[in-house]
Scaffold this active site. Structure first.
Site, PDB file in Angstrom:
ATOM      1  N   PRO A 110      31.906 -36.299  32.669  1.00 13.51           N
ATOM      2  CA  PRO A 110      32.760 -35.451  31.016  1.00 13.51           C
ATOM      3  C   PRO A 110      32.085 -35.503  30.145  1.00 13.51           C
ATOM      4  CG  PRO A 110      33.796 -37.707  31.144  1.00 13.51           C
ATOM      5  CD  PRO A 110      32.798 -37.728  32.831  1.00 13.51           C
ATOM      6  N   ASP A 111      32.092 -34.547  29.307  1.00 15.24           N
ATOM      7  CA  ASP A 111      31.597 -34.300  27.646  1.00 15.24           C
ATOM      8  C   ASP A 111      32.634 -34.832  26.634  1.00 15.24           C
ATOM      9  OD1 ASP A 111      30.687 -33.954  25.630  1.00 15.24           O
ATOM     10  OD2 ASP A 111      29.622 -32.278  26.829  1.00 15.24           O
ATOM     11  N   ILE A 112      31.874 -36.580  26.671  1.00 13.88           N
ATOM     12  CA  ILE A 112      33.427 -36.921  25.821  1.00 13.88           C
ATOM     13  C   ILE A 112      32.964 -36.778  24.119  1.00 13.88           C
ATOM     14  CG2 ILE A 112      33.304 -39.336  24.723  1.00 13.88           C
ATOM     15  CD1 ILE A 112      31.090 -40.583  26.800  1.00 13.88           C
ATOM     16  N   LYS A 149      23.628 -53.396  48.732  1.00 13.28           N
ATOM     17  CA  LYS A 149      22.260 -52.355  48.236  1.00 13.28           C
ATOM     18  C   LYS A 149      22.326 -50.919  49.170  1.00 13.28           C
ATOM     19  CE  LYS A 149      17.629 -54.041  47.230  1.00 13.28           C
ATOM     20  NZ  LYS A 149      16.538 -54.923  47.703  1.00 13.28           N
ATOM     21  N   LYS A 202      24.989 -26.086  20.585  1.00 12.12           N
ATOM     22  CA  LYS A 202      25.729 -27.200  20.651  1.00 12.12           C
ATOM     23  C   LYS A 202      26.640 -27.259  20.290  1.00 12.12           C
ATOM     24  CE  LYS A 202      22.578 -30.007  23.425  1.00 12.12           C
ATOM     25  NZ  LYS A 202      20.973 -31.097  23.264  1.00 12.12           N
ATOM     26  N   ASP A 249      24.514 -36.798  32.174  1.00  8.79           N
ATOM     27  CA  ASP A 249      25.670 -35.197  32.447  1.00  8.79           C
ATOM     28  C   ASP A 249      25.774 -35.303  33.754  1.00  8.79           C
ATOM     29  OD1 ASP A 249      24.687 -34.256  29.876  1.00  8.79           O
ATOM     30  OD2 ASP A 249      22.773 -33.833  30.722  1.00  8.79           O
ATOM     31  N   PHE A 261      24.703 -35.518  18.098  1.00  7.03           N
ATOM     32  CA  PHE A 261      23.117 -35.020  18.204  1.00  7.03           C
ATOM     33  C   PHE A 261      22.488 -34.444  19.021  1.00  7.03           C
ATOM     34  CE2 PHE A 261      21.004 -38.554  15.275  1.00  7.03           C
ATOM     35  CZ  PHE A 261      22.512 -38.832  14.319  1.00  7.03           C
ATOM     36  N   ASN A 319      18.634 -43.652  30.958  1.00  4.46           N
ATOM     37  CA  ASN A 319      17.208 -42.887  30.231  1.00  4.46           C
ATOM     38  C   ASN A 319      16.758 -43.801  29.063  1.00  4.46           C
ATOM     39  OD1 ASN A 319      19.103 -43.062  27.943  1.00  4.46           O
ATOM     40  ND2 ASN A 319      20.448 -41.517  29.124  1.00  4.46           N
TER      41      ASN A 319
HETATM   42  O1  PMT Z   1      18.658 -44.850  20.791  1.00  9.41           O
HETATM   43  P1  PMT Z   1      17.594 -44.062  20.717  1.00  9.41           P
HETATM   44  O2  PMT Z   1      16.794 -44.785  21.261  1.00  9.41           O
HETATM   45  O3  PMT Z   1      17.215 -44.169  18.841  1.00  9.41           O
HETATM   46  O4  PMT Z   1      17.432 -42.259  20.901  1.00  9.41           O
HETATM   47  C1  PMT Z   1      18.293 -41.548  19.678  1.00  9.41           C
HETATM   48  C2  PMT Z   1      18.785 -40.666  20.890  1.00  9.41           C
HETATM   49  C3  PMT Z   1      17.509 -40.111  20.619  1.00  9.41           C
HETATM   50  C4  PMT Z   1      19.359 -40.921  21.982  1.00  9.41           C
HETATM   51  C5  PMT Z   1      19.244 -40.031  19.672  1.00  9.41           C
HETATM   52  O5  PMT Z   1      19.362 -39.986  18.674  1.00  9.41           O
HETATM   53  C6  PMT Z   1      19.892 -38.961  19.572  1.00  9.41           C
HETATM   54  O6  PMT Z   1      19.807 -37.629  19.461  1.00  9.41           O
HETATM   55  N1  PMT Z   1      21.221 -38.647  20.974  1.00  9.41           N
HETATM   56  C7  PMT Z   1      21.382 -37.383  21.977  1.00  9.41           C
HETATM   57  C8  PMT Z   1      20.788 -37.083  22.865  1.00  9.41           C
HETATM   58  C9  PMT Z   1      20.875 -35.649  23.487  1.00  9.41           C
HETATM   59  O7  PMT Z   1      20.315 -34.425  22.983  1.00  9.41           O
HETATM   60  O8  PMT Z   1      22.562 -35.114  24.516  1.00  9.41           O
HETATM   61  P2  PMT Z   1      22.969 -34.637  24.459  1.00  9.41           P
HETATM   62  O9  PMT Z   1      21.944 -33.199  23.930  1.00  9.41           O
HETATM   63  O10 PMT Z   1      23.126 -34.478  25.981  1.00  9.41           O
HETATM   64  O11 PMT Z   1      24.432 -33.992  24.085  1.00  9.41           O
HETATM   65  C10 PMT Z   1      24.682 -33.484  22.975  1.00  9.41           C
HETATM   66  C11 PMT Z   1      25.836 -34.126  21.894  1.00  9.41           C
HETATM   67  O12 PMT Z   1      27.097 -34.382  22.632  1.00  9.41           O
HETATM   68  C12 PMT Z   1      25.291 -35.970  21.675  1.00  9.41           C
HETATM   69  O13 PMT Z   1      26.063 -36.199  20.719  1.00  9.41           O
HETATM   70  C13 PMT Z   1      26.354 -36.984  22.369  1.00  9.41           C
HETATM   71  O14 PMT Z   1      26.246 -37.771  22.882  1.00  9.41           O
HETATM   72  C14 PMT Z   1      27.364 -35.634  23.053  1.00  9.41           C
HETATM   73  N2  PMT Z   1      27.785 -36.079  24.926  1.00  9.41           N
HETATM   74  C15 PMT Z   1      26.482 -34.933  25.682  1.00  9.41           C
HETATM   75  C16 PMT Z   1      27.193 -35.601  27.040  1.00  9.41           C
HETATM   76  C17 PMT Z   1      28.419 -36.292  27.278  1.00  9.41           C
HETATM   77  N3  PMT Z   1      28.394 -36.108  28.451  1.00  9.41           N
HETATM   78  N4  PMT Z   1      29.431 -36.625  26.477  1.00  9.41           N
HETATM   79  C18 PMT Z   1      28.820 -36.697  25.375  1.00  9.41           C
HETATM   80  O15 PMT Z   1      29.760 -37.430  24.485  1.00  9.41           O
END
Ligand code: PMT
Length: 417
Positions: free
Chosen positions: A325-327, A309, A357, A299, A343, A230
């Protein structure tokens, strides 16, 4: 004097510089020069700031140009100083709002008694005063004036009022003055001023704490040359790691693939996939007081990743994916979890999705990231965020990721202790 932050926010480093020495690496210093004799020292000040790692841009008041030439300042800073007479060109290049947003810190040196009075009144009559009004960055004043003017009760009231409102003062020094008087009112020497300015970023708010962060994207391989990823650049996570280290924490940054340089004083572990990120986090999570998930973790990942390849033998191709896994959720579900911050990058219904969330992943704090605009969010230098806990909400205006990172660190320090 410690930097007091009330408004929400408040060249390269020499290789020989010790790691725990305060620096201005990655700091954007907007130097405002006003019309006092000490302005002749500002080319040296610019050099000292740059030696500590700062990027410096300059705004001169009309009076400053009587004491130091824009050309000298351009030579040492590499940029044309902005002056009191804003032109169409300067406005279309970097106008007052852009300058105000660009700065991590605004240093006024030398600051005359007249400028201090204007700053206290909230005057916006020229570029420099307008930038001071428009910035969310910390404003730092280094006074320089005749000792009697410094002792004057009106000046003293202006200074006290500005300190009350979060403006920091560095100096003045005491000694012999250009006018022949002896007493307080001399601008600090450039070397001392640059070092004290760097020291203001060392907040000690997380002194001794262990902080782990994830940052950047993950890369889920399809074959050796292709993968799913991404647009995360890592900027937000790296800025947070840096801010946490400046706040005195022992920081571990688990980073997906980015082109960024690892921050100083931060243990950086490079990973590619979500599975690798999960393993790196769990190798050391028991030691952590605070965990901040900034990474945009994929995800899903392909069930099978080809060793070779994949050839274009078919018109269609299906990739079967399985959930990663969701860390963050796994960290928060530990028996003794660290203080957990997540975030949520959202384009619409930002607060609603972020709150969901926060609750679903059992977090202490979520940073809702408004990523709808082209100049904020993924890959950009700026962000717009809202800090949400189960009982509070704080909207922050658009600002640089490093300014916001310092604010998030302060909030985490408040909430986690
Ligand atoms: O890196 P940049 O270009 O500066 O951009 C920053 C950012 C936009 C990536 C950052 O600020 C941000 O918002 N990151 C979270 C992106 C997001 O929406 O993640 P999510 O909704 O998939 O996950 C929510 C939270 O769970 C996040 O804290 C994520 O790190 C965590 N997560 C999600 C999925 C997963 N498998 N493991 C996780 O730990």
């Amino acid at each position: 004097m410690a930097l007091v932050v009330t408004s929400y926010i408040h060249l390269k480093i020499k290789a020989r510089m010790p790691h725990n020495h305060p620096t201005l690496i990655n700091k954007r210093v907007l130097l405002g020069i006003t019309g006092g004799i000490a302005a002749y020292k500002t080319p040296d000040l610019v050099r000292k700031l740059a030696e500590l790692g700062a990027q410096v841009r300059i705004v001169m008041s009309r009076g400053a140009e009587q004491f130091v030439t824009p050309l000298a300042l351009q030579a040492v800073s590499g940029h044309i100083p902005h002056n009191a007479q804003m032109t169409a060109e300067s406005e279309s290049g970097m106008g007052h709002i852009d300058l105000a947003r660009w700065a991590d810190i605004v240093l006024i040196a030398p600051a005359t008694a007249n400028f201090i009075a204007q700053l206290n009144q909230g005057s916006g009559h020229d570029l420099l005063t307008t930038v001071c009004l428009a910035t969310t960055a910390s404003v730092v004043v280094s006074p320089a004036m005749n000792q009697q003017m410094w002792k004057n009760s009106t000046t003293a009231e202006n200074v006290a009022s500005l300190i009350e409102r979060g403006v920091a003062f560095l100096g003045p020094d005491s000694g012999e003055q250009a006018c022949g008087d002896v007493g307080p009112g001399r601008m600090l020497q450039p070397q001392d001023l640059a070092q004290q300015l760097a020291g203001l970023f060392q907040t000690r708010e997380l002194e001794g704490k262990h902080v782990m962060l994830t940052a950047g994207p993950t890369w889920e391989a399809i074959d050796p040359v292709r993968g799913i990823t991404n647009h995360s650049s890592g900027k937000m996570g790296y800025a947070l790691a840096e801010a946490a280290a400046e706040a005195g924490a022992h920081v571990t940054l688990v980073s997906g693939p980015t082109s960024l340089t690892a921050p100083v004083n931060v243990k950086t572990i490079h990973v590619r996939s979500a599975a690798e990120m999960h393993a790196a986090v769990f190798a050391d999570i028991a030691e952590q007081d605070i965990f901040i998930g900034v990474a945009a973790v994929a995800d899903y990942r392909p069930v099978d990743s080809s060793d070779q390849k994949i050839k274009k033998n078919h018109d269609e191709m299906t990739i079967l994916m399985t959930k990663n896994p969701d860390i963050l959720a796994d960290v928060a579900a530990l028996k003794k979890p660290p203080f957990c911050v997540g975030f949520a990058a959202e384009t619409n219904d930002v607060e609603t999705y972020a709150r969901a969330k926060l609750e679903r992943k059992k977090l202490d704090l979520i940073v809702a990231n408004h990523v709808g605009g082209s100049e904020t969010g993924f890959g950009s230098d700026d962000n717009i965020i809202t800090l949400i806990t189960s009982s509070s909400k704080q909207d922050l205006p658009r600002a640089s990721k490093s300014q916001l990172a310092r604010h998030i660190v302060s909030r985490v320090a408040e909430l986690s202790t």
